[in-house]
Design an enzyme around this catalytic site. Structure first.
Site, PDB file in Angstrom:
ATOM      1  N   HIS A  12       0.870  -1.197   0.000  1.00 52.97           N
ATOM      2  CA  HIS A  12       0.000   0.000   0.000  1.00 52.97           C
ATOM      3  C   HIS A  12       0.899   1.236   0.000  1.00 52.97           C
ATOM      4  O   HIS A  12       1.495   1.577   1.008  1.00 52.97           O
ATOM      5  CB  HIS A  12      -0.907   0.000   1.232  1.00 52.97           C
ATOM      6  CG  HIS A  12      -1.870   1.143   1.271  1.00 52.97           C
ATOM      7  ND1 HIS A  12      -3.217   0.974   1.505  1.00 52.97           N
ATOM      8  CD2 HIS A  12      -1.708   2.484   1.108  1.00 52.97           C
ATOM      9  CE1 HIS A  12      -3.832   2.144   1.493  1.00 52.97           C
ATOM     10  NE2 HIS A  12      -2.917   3.087   1.263  1.00 52.97           N
ATOM     11  N   HIS A  14       1.634   5.383  -1.639  1.00 58.45           N
ATOM     12  CA  HIS A  14       1.280   6.584  -2.405  1.00 58.45           C
ATOM     13  C   HIS A  14       2.556   7.204  -2.963  1.00 58.45           C
ATOM     14  O   HIS A  14       3.467   7.538  -2.198  1.00 58.45           O
ATOM     15  CB  HIS A  14       0.581   7.609  -1.505  1.00 58.45           C
ATOM     16  CG  HIS A  14      -0.691   7.090  -0.923  1.00 58.45           C
ATOM     17  ND1 HIS A  14      -1.918   7.247  -1.531  1.00 58.45           N
ATOM     18  CD2 HIS A  14      -0.932   6.369   0.206  1.00 58.45           C
ATOM     19  CE1 HIS A  14      -2.857   6.666  -0.796  1.00 58.45           C
ATOM     20  NE2 HIS A  14      -2.280   6.126   0.257  1.00 58.45           N
ATOM     21  N   LEU A  15       2.604   7.356  -4.278  1.00 62.70           N
ATOM     22  CA  LEU A  15       3.819   7.913  -4.898  1.00 62.70           C
ATOM     23  C   LEU A  15       3.620   9.310  -5.471  1.00 62.70           C
ATOM     24  O   LEU A  15       4.588   9.962  -5.847  1.00 62.70           O
ATOM     25  CB  LEU A  15       4.333   6.979  -6.004  1.00 62.70           C
ATOM     26  CG  LEU A  15       5.031   5.702  -5.530  1.00 62.70           C
ATOM     27  CD1 LEU A  15       5.426   4.836  -6.724  1.00 62.70           C
ATOM     28  CD2 LEU A  15       6.265   6.017  -4.693  1.00 62.70           C
ATOM     29  N   ARG A  16       2.355   9.756  -5.590  1.00 62.73           N
ATOM     30  CA  ARG A  16       2.075  11.094  -6.154  1.00 62.73           C
ATOM     31  C   ARG A  16       2.586  11.219  -7.598  1.00 62.73           C
ATOM     32  O   ARG A  16       2.845  10.228  -8.244  1.00 62.73           O
ATOM     33  CB  ARG A  16       2.677  12.201  -5.278  1.00 62.73           C
ATOM     34  CG  ARG A  16       2.484  12.022  -3.787  1.00 62.73           C
ATOM     35  CD  ARG A  16       1.035  12.043  -3.355  1.00 62.73           C
ATOM     36  NE  ARG A  16       0.924  12.137  -1.907  1.00 62.73           N
ATOM     37  CZ  ARG A  16      -0.093  11.662  -1.205  1.00 62.73           C
ATOM     38  NH1 ARG A  16      -1.092  11.043  -1.791  1.00 62.73           N
ATOM     39  NH2 ARG A  16      -0.137  11.805   0.089  1.00 62.73           N
ATOM     40  N   ASN A  40      -5.059   7.543  -5.924  1.00 67.19           N
ATOM     41  CA  ASN A  40      -5.716   8.821  -5.566  1.00 67.19           C
ATOM     42  C   ASN A  40      -4.874  10.029  -5.975  1.00 67.19           C
ATOM     43  O   ASN A  40      -4.408  10.787  -5.142  1.00 67.19           O
ATOM     44  CB  ASN A  40      -6.062   8.852  -4.069  1.00 67.19           C
ATOM     45  CG  ASN A  40      -4.842   8.760  -3.164  1.00 67.19           C
ATOM     46  OD1 ASN A  40      -3.835   8.157  -3.517  1.00 67.19           O
ATOM     47  ND2 ASN A  40      -4.926   9.361  -1.985  1.00 67.19           N
ATOM     48  N   LYS A  94      -9.120  -0.035  -6.114  1.00 67.97           N
ATOM     49  CA  LYS A  94      -9.158   0.563  -4.775  1.00 67.97           C
ATOM     50  C   LYS A  94     -10.433   1.371  -4.596  1.00 67.97           C
ATOM     51  O   LYS A  94     -10.697   2.316  -5.360  1.00 67.97           O
ATOM     52  CB  LYS A  94      -7.932   1.475  -4.603  1.00 67.97           C
ATOM     53  CG  LYS A  94      -7.887   2.264  -3.295  1.00 67.97           C
ATOM     54  CD  LYS A  94      -7.573   1.392  -2.099  1.00 67.97           C
ATOM     55  CE  LYS A  94      -7.719   2.144  -0.786  1.00 67.97           C
ATOM     56  NZ  LYS A  94      -6.648   3.071  -0.498  1.00 67.97           N
ATOM     57  N   HIS A 131     -10.515   1.320   1.457  1.00 70.94           N
ATOM     58  CA  HIS A 131     -10.280   2.230   2.583  1.00 70.94           C
ATOM     59  C   HIS A 131     -11.551   2.167   3.415  1.00 70.94           C
ATOM     60  O   HIS A 131     -12.527   2.838   3.119  1.00 70.94           O
ATOM     61  CB  HIS A 131     -10.002   3.657   2.093  1.00 70.94           C
ATOM     62  CG  HIS A 131      -9.665   4.589   3.226  1.00 70.94           C
ATOM     63  ND1 HIS A 131      -8.454   5.237   3.330  1.00 70.94           N
ATOM     64  CD2 HIS A 131     -10.369   4.952   4.326  1.00 70.94           C
ATOM     65  CE1 HIS A 131      -8.435   5.961   4.441  1.00 70.94           C
ATOM     66  NE2 HIS A 131      -9.592   5.810   5.058  1.00 70.94           N
ATOM     67  N   HIS A 165      -4.814  -0.808   5.598  1.00 70.59           N
ATOM     68  CA  HIS A 165      -4.319  -0.141   6.813  1.00 70.59           C
ATOM     69  C   HIS A 165      -5.242  -0.283   8.027  1.00 70.59           C
ATOM     70  O   HIS A 165      -5.774   0.697   8.537  1.00 70.59           O
ATOM     71  CB  HIS A 165      -3.998   1.341   6.555  1.00 70.59           C
ATOM     72  CG  HIS A 165      -4.978   2.086   5.691  1.00 70.59           C
ATOM     73  ND1 HIS A 165      -6.319   2.121   5.940  1.00 70.59           N
ATOM     74  CD2 HIS A 165      -4.796   2.825   4.579  1.00 70.59           C
ATOM     75  CE1 HIS A 165      -6.910   2.850   5.012  1.00 70.59           C
ATOM     76  NE2 HIS A 165      -6.007   3.281   4.182  1.00 70.59           N
ATOM     77  N   ASP A 237       1.457   2.437   3.584  1.00 67.13           N
ATOM     78  CA  ASP A 237       0.628   3.636   3.444  1.00 67.13           C
ATOM     79  C   ASP A 237       1.504   4.887   3.526  1.00 67.13           C
ATOM     80  O   ASP A 237       1.059   5.931   4.023  1.00 67.13           O
ATOM     81  CB  ASP A 237      -0.512   3.680   4.468  1.00 67.13           C
ATOM     82  CG  ASP A 237      -1.584   4.698   4.086  1.00 67.13           C
ATOM     83  OD1 ASP A 237      -1.582   5.175   2.938  1.00 67.13           O
ATOM     84  OD2 ASP A 237      -2.413   5.018   4.954  1.00 67.13           O
ATOM     85  N   HIS A 241       3.438  14.369   2.016  1.00 64.43           N
ATOM     86  CA  HIS A 241       2.901  15.718   1.798  1.00 64.43           C
ATOM     87  C   HIS A 241       4.055  16.678   2.095  1.00 64.43           C
ATOM     88  O   HIS A 241       4.812  16.433   3.039  1.00 64.43           O
ATOM     89  CB  HIS A 241       1.753  16.017   2.770  1.00 64.43           C
ATOM     90  CG  HIS A 241       0.531  15.188   2.542  1.00 64.43           C
ATOM     91  ND1 HIS A 241      -0.428  15.493   1.597  1.00 64.43           N
ATOM     92  CD2 HIS A 241       0.112  14.041   3.138  1.00 64.43           C
ATOM     93  CE1 HIS A 241      -1.387  14.567   1.629  1.00 64.43           C
ATOM     94  NE2 HIS A 241      -1.083  13.678   2.550  1.00 64.43           N
ATOM     95  N   ALA A 253      -3.530  14.710   5.914  1.00 63.41           N
ATOM     96  CA  ALA A 253      -3.335  13.392   6.533  1.00 63.41           C
ATOM     97  C   ALA A 253      -2.341  12.587   5.727  1.00 63.41           C
ATOM     98  O   ALA A 253      -2.459  12.490   4.506  1.00 63.41           O
ATOM     99  CB  ALA A 253      -4.675  12.651   6.596  1.00 63.41           C
TER     100      ALA A 253
END
Ligand code: NCD
Ligand code: ZN
Length: 332
Positions: A12, A14-16, A40, A94, A131, A165, A237, A241, A253
């Site tokens: 899980h 997030h790489l943006r 996302n 997802k 989620h 998560h 996860d 940011h 978050a």
């Protein structure tokens, strides 16, 4: 003292995009053999065209030929044709309840309308990653969502459902009741409780969704992981940011743990006297549950201390400034 891991996986992540992707991707691609990439983005990854473009960008930014980007599509209603086309290029879809977390505005707002797509996914053996939070009181959101998980697990008994998560004792108990259900657990939820976030001085760097819970929840997560649970696997996860979006009013978050994931897991498993289970938790369960064969990558950790940097580009990593006992010393 050494630990050798075969093909560790982050299930899980997030790489943006753009500069952020360039900054964060190498941390994961260097030390993991693969990761499940969350969809996302500012414009969610909800078509094969977007997904292919995004995967190309990831592979360029990651600069590793022993890394597999396991792509996910953002849940919406998909037709049989769309799913048939996507099946070979995705690890799953997802699902976000609308507005529940960062960039989930176009998620599901009516859960009565999802069954047709879920039924196709079940038939085509496409996993559903969820989620799982309601929009109720923040500490109860995960537990309130268990009734939805129950409905889905019972209505689609052949659908592989992954509770992403998990943070509560109730979620661990739930998994044991449904063989078609797996879960990911993060490093930070094994380490912190709500007290670390708001119990002393407020720590925005530890603010994430789902919020960290009670000591007894953390204990139950640890008991499950350190007993070698067969369906609870590692998913960081890691959700970067920039610092100015964390240390401000309206803090975003997400915890950026990619740079410290394996060294901190090694510390935690060592403290629990369960280093023997690290391979199981960070690779074997995921390979078995998803039926994947990641690229071969041998990752060695050694007892060499190092200090976590204050910043990685514009992002403050989890554990910034802390001295860690284990380092990744070799990847082949
Ligand atoms: C994630 C993000 O920033 O994309 N944030 C988080 O707190 N975990 C989204 C998510 O997984 O909820
Ligand atoms: Zn996430």
């Amino acid at each position: 003292m050494k630990i050798v891991l075969q093909s560790p996986l982050d299930m899980h992540l997030h790489l943006r995009e753009n500069t952020m992707l360039q900054t964060v991707a190498p941390y994961t691609c260097r030390t993991f053999a693969g990761a499940v990439i969350m969809p996302n983005l500012v414009s969610p990854v909800d078509s094969l065209e977007k997904l292919r473009r995004y995967k190309d960008e990831i592979m360029k930014a990651g600069k590793s030929d022993t890394f597999a980007a396991y792509m996910t599509l953002f849940f919406r209603k998909y037709t049989r044709e769309e799913l048939a086309q996507a099946k070979k290029e995705i690890i799953g879809i997802k699902l976000y309840p609308a507005g529940i977390t960062t960039r989930s505005e176009s998620g599901v707002s009516n859960f009565d309308e999802i069954d047709e797509t879920l039924s196709l996914m079940e038939e085509m053996e496409i996993p559903l990653l969820v989620h799982g939070e309601s929009n109720g009181f923040v500490l109860d959101r995960e537990t309130e969502f268990l009734s939805m998980y129950q409905r889905l697990a019972e209505a689609f008994p052949k659908l592989h459902i992954v509770m992403e998560h998990i943070t509560t004792a109730a979620a661990v108990d739930f998994i044991d009741r449904y063989p078609n259900v797996s879960a990911t657990v993060t490093l930070h939820h094994l380490l912190i409780t709500l007290d670390d976030v708001i119990g002393g001085l407020l720590d925005p760097d530890l603010f994430c969704k789902p919020i960290a819970k009670r000591p007894e929840d953390r204990l139950r997560l640890r008991e499950a992981v350190f007993s070698g649970h067969g369906r609870i696997m590692f998913g960081s996860d890691s959700a970067p940011h920039p610092r100015h979006k964390k240390e401000c009013c309206g803090c975003a978050a997400g915890i950026f743990s990619a740079p410290v994931a394996l060294p901190m897991l090694a510390e935690l498993f060592e403290e629990a006297g369960r280093l023997d289970l690290l391979q199981h938790f960070t690779s074997d369960i995921a390979c078995r549950r998803y039926g994947i064969q990641p690229p071969q990558k041998t990752v060695t950790l050694e007892k060499k201390s190092w200090t976590v940097p204050e910043l990685c580009g514009t992002v403050k990593p989890f554990g910034a400034g802390r001295q860690l006992r284990w380092s990744v010393t070799e990847t082949v």
